[in-house]
Design a protein around this motif. Structure first.
Motif, PDB file in Angstrom:
ATOM      1  N   SER A 178       4.394 -11.663  -6.735  1.00  0.00           N
ATOM      2  CA  SER A 178       4.627 -10.300  -7.212  1.00  0.00           C
ATOM      3  C   SER A 178       6.099  -9.943  -7.182  1.00  0.00           C
ATOM      4  CB  SER A 178       3.854  -9.292  -6.343  1.00  0.00           C
ATOM      5  OG  SER A 178       2.470  -9.545  -6.342  1.00  0.00           O
ATOM      6  N   PHE A 179       6.834 -10.530  -6.248  1.00  0.00           N
ATOM      7  CA  PHE A 179       8.217 -10.142  -6.052  1.00  0.00           C
ATOM      8  C   PHE A 179       9.156 -10.775  -7.073  1.00  0.00           C
ATOM      9  CE2 PHE A 179       6.503 -10.093  -1.537  1.00  0.00           C
ATOM     10  CZ  PHE A 179       6.055  -8.787  -1.661  1.00  0.00           C
ATOM     11  N   LYS A 180       8.600 -11.610  -7.954  1.00  0.00           N
ATOM     12  CA  LYS A 180       9.399 -12.159  -9.044  1.00  0.00           C
ATOM     13  C   LYS A 180       9.585 -11.142 -10.165  1.00  0.00           C
ATOM     14  CE  LYS A 180       7.704 -16.886  -8.268  1.00  0.00           C
ATOM     15  NZ  LYS A 180       6.918 -18.006  -8.852  1.00  0.00           N
ATOM     16  N   PHE A 181       8.732 -10.107 -10.172  1.00  0.00           N
ATOM     17  CA  PHE A 181       8.783  -9.107 -11.227  1.00  0.00           C
ATOM     18  C   PHE A 181       9.746  -7.985 -10.843  1.00  0.00           C
ATOM     19  CE2 PHE A 181       4.507 -10.996 -11.226  1.00  0.00           C
ATOM     20  CZ  PHE A 181       4.464 -11.504 -12.510  1.00  0.00           C
ATOM     21  N   GLU A 182      10.183  -7.241 -11.835  1.00  0.00           N
ATOM     22  CA  GLU A 182      11.040  -6.088 -11.557  1.00  0.00           C
ATOM     23  C   GLU A 182      10.219  -5.018 -10.856  1.00  0.00           C
ATOM     24  OE1 GLU A 182      10.496  -3.773 -15.836  1.00  0.00           O
ATOM     25  OE2 GLU A 182      12.397  -4.755 -15.342  1.00  0.00           O
ATOM     26  N   VAL A 183      10.896  -4.131 -10.173  1.00  0.00           N
ATOM     27  CA  VAL A 183      10.187  -3.090  -9.452  1.00  0.00           C
ATOM     28  C   VAL A 183       9.453  -2.190 -10.443  1.00  0.00           C
ATOM     29  CG1 VAL A 183      12.212  -1.551  -9.384  1.00  0.00           C
ATOM     30  CG2 VAL A 183      10.401  -1.295  -7.686  1.00  0.00           C
ATOM     31  N   ASN A 184       8.188  -1.896 -10.129  1.00  0.00           N
ATOM     32  CA  ASN A 184       7.360  -1.056 -10.996  1.00  0.00           C
ATOM     33  C   ASN A 184       6.377  -0.274 -10.140  1.00  0.00           C
ATOM     34  OD1 ASN A 184       4.834  -2.705 -10.706  1.00  0.00           O
ATOM     35  ND2 ASN A 184       6.112  -4.247 -11.715  1.00  0.00           N
ATOM     36  N   CYS A 185       5.505   0.493 -10.786  1.00  0.00           N
ATOM     37  CA  CYS A 185       4.618   1.381 -10.035  1.00  0.00           C
ATOM     38  C   CYS A 185       3.580   0.626  -9.217  1.00  0.00           C
ATOM     39  CB  CYS A 185       3.933   2.369 -10.980  1.00  0.00           C
ATOM     40  SG  CYS A 185       2.792   1.625 -12.162  1.00  0.00           S
ATOM     41  N   ALA A 186       3.375  -0.674  -9.490  1.00  0.00           N
ATOM     42  CA  ALA A 186       2.372  -1.456  -8.781  1.00  0.00           C
ATOM     43  C   ALA A 186       2.956  -2.312  -7.663  1.00  0.00           C
ATOM     44  CB  ALA A 186       1.617  -2.357  -9.766  1.00  0.00           C
ATOM     45  N   ASP A 187       4.287  -2.387  -7.547  1.00  0.00           N
ATOM     46  CA  ASP A 187       4.870  -3.264  -6.523  1.00  0.00           C
ATOM     47  C   ASP A 187       6.031  -2.627  -5.764  1.00  0.00           C
ATOM     48  OD1 ASP A 187       7.125  -3.352  -8.152  1.00  0.00           O
ATOM     49  OD2 ASP A 187       6.910  -5.450  -8.712  1.00  0.00           O
ATOM     50  N   TRP A 188       6.278  -1.339  -5.970  1.00  0.00           N
ATOM     51  CA  TRP A 188       7.467  -0.720  -5.399  1.00  0.00           C
ATOM     52  C   TRP A 188       7.523  -0.859  -3.875  1.00  0.00           C
ATOM     53  CZ3 TRP A 188       6.948   3.009  -1.757  1.00  0.00           C
ATOM     54  CH2 TRP A 188       5.715   3.659  -1.690  1.00  0.00           C
ATOM     55  N   LEU A 189       6.369  -0.724  -3.204  1.00  0.00           N
ATOM     56  CA  LEU A 189       6.366  -0.816  -1.740  1.00  0.00           C
ATOM     57  C   LEU A 189       6.610  -2.260  -1.299  1.00  0.00           C
ATOM     58  CD1 LEU A 189       6.021   0.584   0.959  1.00  0.00           C
ATOM     59  CD2 LEU A 189       3.539   0.287   0.752  1.00  0.00           C
ATOM     60  N   GLY A 190       5.981  -3.192  -1.987  1.00  0.00           N
ATOM     61  CA  GLY A 190       6.230  -4.591  -1.684  1.00  0.00           C
ATOM     62  C   GLY A 190       7.680  -4.980  -1.890  1.00  0.00           C
ATOM     63  N   LYS A 191       8.286  -4.481  -2.947  1.00  0.00           N
ATOM     64  CA  LYS A 191       9.692  -4.801  -3.226  1.00  0.00           C
ATOM     65  C   LYS A 191      10.622  -4.224  -2.154  1.00  0.00           C
ATOM     66  CE  LYS A 191      11.202  -6.241  -6.919  1.00  0.00           C
ATOM     67  NZ  LYS A 191      11.676  -7.572  -7.370  1.00  0.00           N
ATOM     68  N   LEU A 192      10.299  -3.053  -1.650  1.00  0.00           N
ATOM     69  CA  LEU A 192      11.142  -2.463  -0.603  1.00  0.00           C
ATOM     70  C   LEU A 192      11.214  -3.365   0.623  1.00  0.00           C
ATOM     71  CD1 LEU A 192      10.174   1.333  -0.614  1.00  0.00           C
ATOM     72  CD2 LEU A 192      12.457   0.392  -1.029  1.00  0.00           C
ATOM     73  N   ILE A 193      10.059  -3.870   1.034  1.00  0.00           N
ATOM     74  CA  ILE A 193      10.040  -4.685   2.260  1.00  0.00           C
ATOM     75  C   ILE A 193      10.524  -6.101   1.975  1.00  0.00           C
ATOM     76  CG2 ILE A 193       7.625  -5.469   2.128  1.00  0.00           C
ATOM     77  CD1 ILE A 193       7.531  -4.694   5.208  1.00  0.00           C
ATOM     78  N   TYR A 194      10.248  -6.612   0.789  1.00  0.00           N
ATOM     79  CA  TYR A 194      10.719  -7.952   0.404  1.00  0.00           C
ATOM     80  C   TYR A 194      12.243  -7.993   0.325  1.00  0.00           C
ATOM     81  CZ  TYR A 194      11.957 -11.680  -2.888  1.00  0.00           C
ATOM     82  OH  TYR A 194      12.564 -12.747  -3.514  1.00  0.00           O
ATOM     83  N   GLU A 195      12.844  -6.946  -0.211  1.00  0.00           N
ATOM     84  CA  GLU A 195      14.294  -6.889  -0.370  1.00  0.00           C
ATOM     85  C   GLU A 195      15.016  -6.480   0.914  1.00  0.00           C
ATOM     86  OE1 GLU A 195      14.103  -5.654  -5.120  1.00  0.00           O
ATOM     87  OE2 GLU A 195      14.702  -4.181  -3.615  1.00  0.00           O
TER      88      GLU A 195
END
Length: 233
Positions: free
Chosen positions: A114-131
């Motif tokens: 999921s973290f290969k994709f740009e930040v969007n409404c379905a992954d924003w929380l995951g991206k915050l912690i991944y980054e």
């Protein structure tokens, strides 16, 4: 740790346990697809406005939350259409953790890929912690969600992610901003007045960033408009 409290209005939707829609967040899906759904069901003899509502939990939400969250006197609510805005707010506020009230995890739905994709409404929380922008994610599922924490076991094992109930939420240092999103693709327009009542019930000042009024009037549209809605999608 400082924390962002973010609330998706669909947390309270009593139809989410049977809702499998996945939509791009645009004006058409926020507005138009509701008319299609309404007329599709009306042709089957069903009035969805009588069957799709908010649960009674909404009436006690703020009282329960305020028992366990040490809100500051100058707390302010920011209202947005999309939950995606929580990503930007969390970064701007420099918080260490997020408490997300939602019917969806928003961790991303493709595992660690999921973290290969740009930040969007379905992954924003995951991206915050991944980054590394936050250290901890706390997900408080709405009572009608059709998701389970086990669906995200790959992400759960890799990062500090907690699944809590409303009564388990403890936060001594919330930031001064509370974020609430309407998520109009998933939250029915005939519930918009209840949405604003929910905001007022918080007792906090608020600022509407980008939510546009939806004039829900299925009896007042023309036949041509109705046909257009029925052909949508």
């Amino acid at each position: 740790m400082s924390s962002l409290i973010t609330i998706d209005w669909d947390y309270f939707m009593d139809y989410m346990n049977t809702w499998n829609g996945s939509y791009i967040e645009n004006e058409t899906n926020i507005y138009k697809h509701w008319y299609k759904k309404y007329f599709d069901e009306k042709n089957r003899g069903i009035d969805i406005t009588k069957h799709m509502n908010v649960g009674g939990e909404v009436d006690e939400f703020w009282a329960k939350l305020k028992k366990n969250v040490n809100f500051k006197p100058n707390t302010k609510i920011l209202l947005t259409e999309s939950h995606l805005n929580a990503y930007k707010i969390a970064v701007e506020q420099g918080v260490d953790s997020v408490f997300s009230f939602d019917s969806h995890s928003d961790l991303g739905y493709e595992g660690l890929d999921s973290f290969k994709f740009e930040v969007n409404c379905a992954d924003w929380l995951g991206k915050l912690i991944y980054e590394g922008k936050i250290n901890e994610a706390n997900i408080i599922y709405g009572p009608y969600t059709n998701e389970y924490p086990e669906e995200f076991k790959e992400i759960n094992k890799s990062y500090d992610i907690n699944y809590l109930t409303l009564d388990q939420v403890k936060c001594d240092n919330p930031c001064e901003i509370v974020h609430i999103c309407r998520s109009g693709c998933w939250s029915a327009p005939w519930l918009d007045k209840r949405f604003m009542a929910f905001v007022y019930e918080s007792g906090f000042e608020f600022e509407n960033i980008d939510i546009k009024e939806r004039n829900w009037d299925p009896n007042g549209i023309s036949l041509a408009e109705q046909i257009d809605y029925m052909l949508y999608g």
